[in-house]
Design an enzyme around this catalytic site. Structure first.
Site, PDB file in Angstrom:
ATOM      1  N   CYS A 382       0.719  -1.148  -0.070  1.00  0.00           N
ATOM      2  CA  CYS A 382      -0.059   0.090   0.027  1.00  0.00           C
ATOM      3  C   CYS A 382       0.814   1.311  -0.165  1.00  0.00           C
ATOM      4  O   CYS A 382       1.745   1.516  -1.054  1.00  0.00           O
ATOM      5  CB  CYS A 382      -0.999  -0.232   1.170  1.00  0.00           C
ATOM      6  SG  CYS A 382      -2.159   1.219   0.912  1.00  0.00           S
ATOM      7  N   HIS A 512      -3.768  -5.074  -0.045  1.00  0.00           N
ATOM      8  CA  HIS A 512      -3.103  -5.772   1.177  1.00  0.00           C
ATOM      9  C   HIS A 512      -3.146  -7.158   1.248  1.00  0.00           C
ATOM     10  O   HIS A 512      -4.267  -7.970   1.727  1.00  0.00           O
ATOM     11  CB  HIS A 512      -3.839  -5.164   2.406  1.00  0.00           C
ATOM     12  CG  HIS A 512      -3.667  -3.705   2.623  1.00  0.00           C
ATOM     13  ND1 HIS A 512      -2.899  -3.435   3.730  1.00  0.00           N
ATOM     14  CD2 HIS A 512      -4.134  -2.564   2.170  1.00  0.00           C
ATOM     15  CE1 HIS A 512      -2.968  -2.100   3.787  1.00  0.00           C
ATOM     16  NE2 HIS A 512      -3.546  -1.463   2.860  1.00  0.00           N
ATOM     17  N   GLU A 514      -1.668  -9.231   3.222  1.00  0.00           N
ATOM     18  CA  GLU A 514      -1.741  -9.877   4.409  1.00  0.00           C
ATOM     19  C   GLU A 514      -3.200 -10.152   4.893  1.00  0.00           C
ATOM     20  O   GLU A 514      -3.183 -11.150   5.811  1.00  0.00           O
ATOM     21  CB  GLU A 514      -1.100  -8.986   5.562  1.00  0.00           C
ATOM     22  CG  GLU A 514      -1.810  -7.719   5.771  1.00  0.00           C
ATOM     23  CD  GLU A 514      -1.478  -6.474   4.819  1.00  0.00           C
ATOM     24  OE1 GLU A 514      -1.773  -5.436   5.126  1.00  0.00           O
ATOM     25  OE2 GLU A 514      -1.095  -6.790   3.760  1.00  0.00           O
TER      26      GLU A 514
END
Length: 538
Positions: A382, A512, A514
């Site tokens: 990001c 993102h 994750e």
């Protein structure tokens, strides 16, 4: 079978791990073949955690449907593999806003609006919503944030009290407390637990199961004492000791029969204990990982929970690559050209963290340059990706004044610019580009290779949380000089991924990744990154 409801509350102190216990219960019930969902009710008045400082609340986790939520939803998804939505995260602020909006609309026909019944009725409605007809969940686990006795959580406790009577055997209350060890007396103390349960009973709720958080093993004498004083069956008093890893908790809970106790309380035949082979295989890999790979986490929030999902994604990818990912936080505010080599010395890889605002960005840009010029595997996420783009513009394209419009509105080279649909937005909360969007991958790129385990590696879906984007006016220049735009959103032509193919592993993502990494399915980009770090170390 009627939907069953499990309420998880906490006492004595906060941060005992209600989220991990809730996720563990969900995992154990899943292993028995039940369809499960988990929701979090937070007693603060903010509408959502999107505008909260990470120092106060840890990371803001984003669901696929684009809602900013509590980090515990990350635990729920990583443990169980379920996809949560905006319906799985509720705050006092959302409850009150709903009731007040109805009052303004005239829905209450001039009645006086009160905490009981109007606020509690709305809480109950939302607690039951995921178990409503059409959802087909066997179990709905509801975690209530905060600690018993907090004035903010009183309406939630009243709602649970009413639901316990309304649902009968279809509801179970699991209460998590703390049993401290006093070194001077060389004794474990159960009195705080007794007081916590007494407070809960004073609210009209008798816990069915107690989970005792402890740093030392509790013998049967201690458990029997707690059971006796708290009116709980001995088999329903389990302990949650400190574990080497949070992923050991479901196995520990299963060994003590937590899932079996829940089923007996509800009246479901217990049956055989599930083997949970994939989970045990994962734990075996975790225990057997001896080698270490050191990764620098460059960000501005020196707090474990601020980058919780990134840390867990790196840990999971490390385990599946048979190494321990040793994560070293590097404060980007303290990074300078003069000390970057010292601060990042010994790092096999660098992660440049997401975030917002001016503070610490120059340090992230310096870290991006160090990773690029020294060919160290570097992963920008990001804002981290945006800093990689700015660094390349300054030091390769020759635009020394290049910047993001977020940091400098008057920059002549706004290689990162505000998104068109964001220009007229004035409210902060829930107004960014949020949730899952498509991304088309360039064939032959490193990211396409990383995603190649998926059925359709050419097109992926990933979650976003941002207002600014790569400025396509500079795209040709970047491509010509070696930074390739290898991932693009097909609808908006937004650049989602950049990489420098000639480097060992130098990739930035606007999204993102994750958020999509789970215990049994680690994210392919983190897997690829950690492999590159291992190769760099070698």
């Amino acid at each position: 079978m009627n939907t069953k409801y499990i309420f998880v509350t906490g006492g004595v102190v906060s941060s005992l791990g209600k989220g991990i216990i809730s996720a563990s219960i969900g995992k154990l019930l899943q292993a028995r073949g039940f369809k499960v969902t988990i929701q979090k009710f937070d007693p603060y008045i903010n509408i959502d955690p999107g505008t909260l400082n990470p120092y106060e609340h840890g990371e803001c986790y984003v669901t696929e449907d684009g809602f900013e939520t509590d980090l515990d939803l990350g635990h729920y998804e990583r443990f169980t593999g379920i996809y949560t939505t905006r319906n799985n995260s509720i705050t006092t602020g959302r409850i009150y806003k709903t009731v007040i909006d109805r009052e303004r609309h005239g829905d209450y026909l001039g009645k006086t609006i009160q905490v009981v019944p109007h606020i509690t009725d709305e809480i109950k409605r939302r607690m039951l919503r995921e178990g409503a007809e059409g959802k087909s969940f066997d179990f709905v686990i509801t975690e209530v944030g905060g600690t018993i006795g907090d004035i903010e959580s009183a309406p939630f406790m009243e709602a649970i009290r009413q639901l316990r009577w309304q649902l009968g055997r279809d509801a179970v209350c699991v209460h998590l407390t703390y049993v401290p060890y006093l070194k001077a007396a060389d004794e474990l103390k159960t009195k705080p637990t007794q007081h916590s349960v007494k407070e809960l009973q004073g609210m009209g709720i008798q816990p069915d199961i107690l989970v005792l958080r402890t740093e030392r093993h509790l013998d049967d004498h201690v458990r029997m004492k707690v059971a006796s004083f708290c009116n709980v069956d001995l088999e329903c008093v389990v302990q949650s000791e400190d574990m080497p890893s949070i992923y050991e908790v479901p196995v520990s809970m299963q060994k003590q029969g937590l899932d079996a106790a829940i089923m007996r309380k509800i009246g479901i035949p217990v049956g055989e204990t599930p083997a949970m082979k994939p989970w045990h295989d994962f734990l075996d890999k975790q225990r057997n990982a001896k080698r270490e790979v050191h990764i620098g986490l460059v960000g501005k929030y020196d707090l474990q929970d601020a980058y919780k999902s990134i840390r867990e994604s790196l840990n999971l990818a490390g385990i599946y690559n048979d190494v321990k990912a040793k994560i070293h936080f590097v404060n980007s505010e303290e990074l300078a050209t003069e000390n970057v080599a010292t601060r990042l010395e010994g790092m096999a890889g660098i992660v440049i963290c997401p975030g917002f605002g001016q503070r610490g960005i120059e340090g992230k840009i310096i870290a991006a340059e160090y990773g690029r010029t020294n060919d160290i595997p570097t992963f920008g996420i990001c804002l981290g990706m945006q800093m990689m783009v700015i660094e390349f513009a300054r030091n390769v394209l020759g635009y020394k004044d290049a910047n993001s419009a977020e940091m400098d509105e008057k920059t002549p080279h706004n290689v990162i610019d505000i998104m068109e649909e964001q220009k007229n937005i004035t409210q902060m909360g829930g107004t960014m580009r949020l949730g899952a969007y498509e991304c088309e991958l360039r064939e032959g790129s490193k990211v396409a290779q990383a995603y190649s385990e998926k059925e359709q590696p050419s097109r992926i879906m990933e979650r976003h949380r941002h207002r600014y984007e790569f400025n396509n006016a500079y795209k040709e220049e970047y491509e010509a000089k070696g930074m390739k735009c290898v991932g693009v959103n097909p609808a908006a032509n937004l650049v989602e991924i950049v990489e420098i193919p000639e480097k060992r592993w130098y990739i930035g993502t606007q999204f993102h990744p994750e958020y999509s990494s789970t215990v049994l399915h680690p994210h392919p980009l983190f897997m690829s990154f950690v492999r590159a770090c291992i190769g760099n170390k070698s």
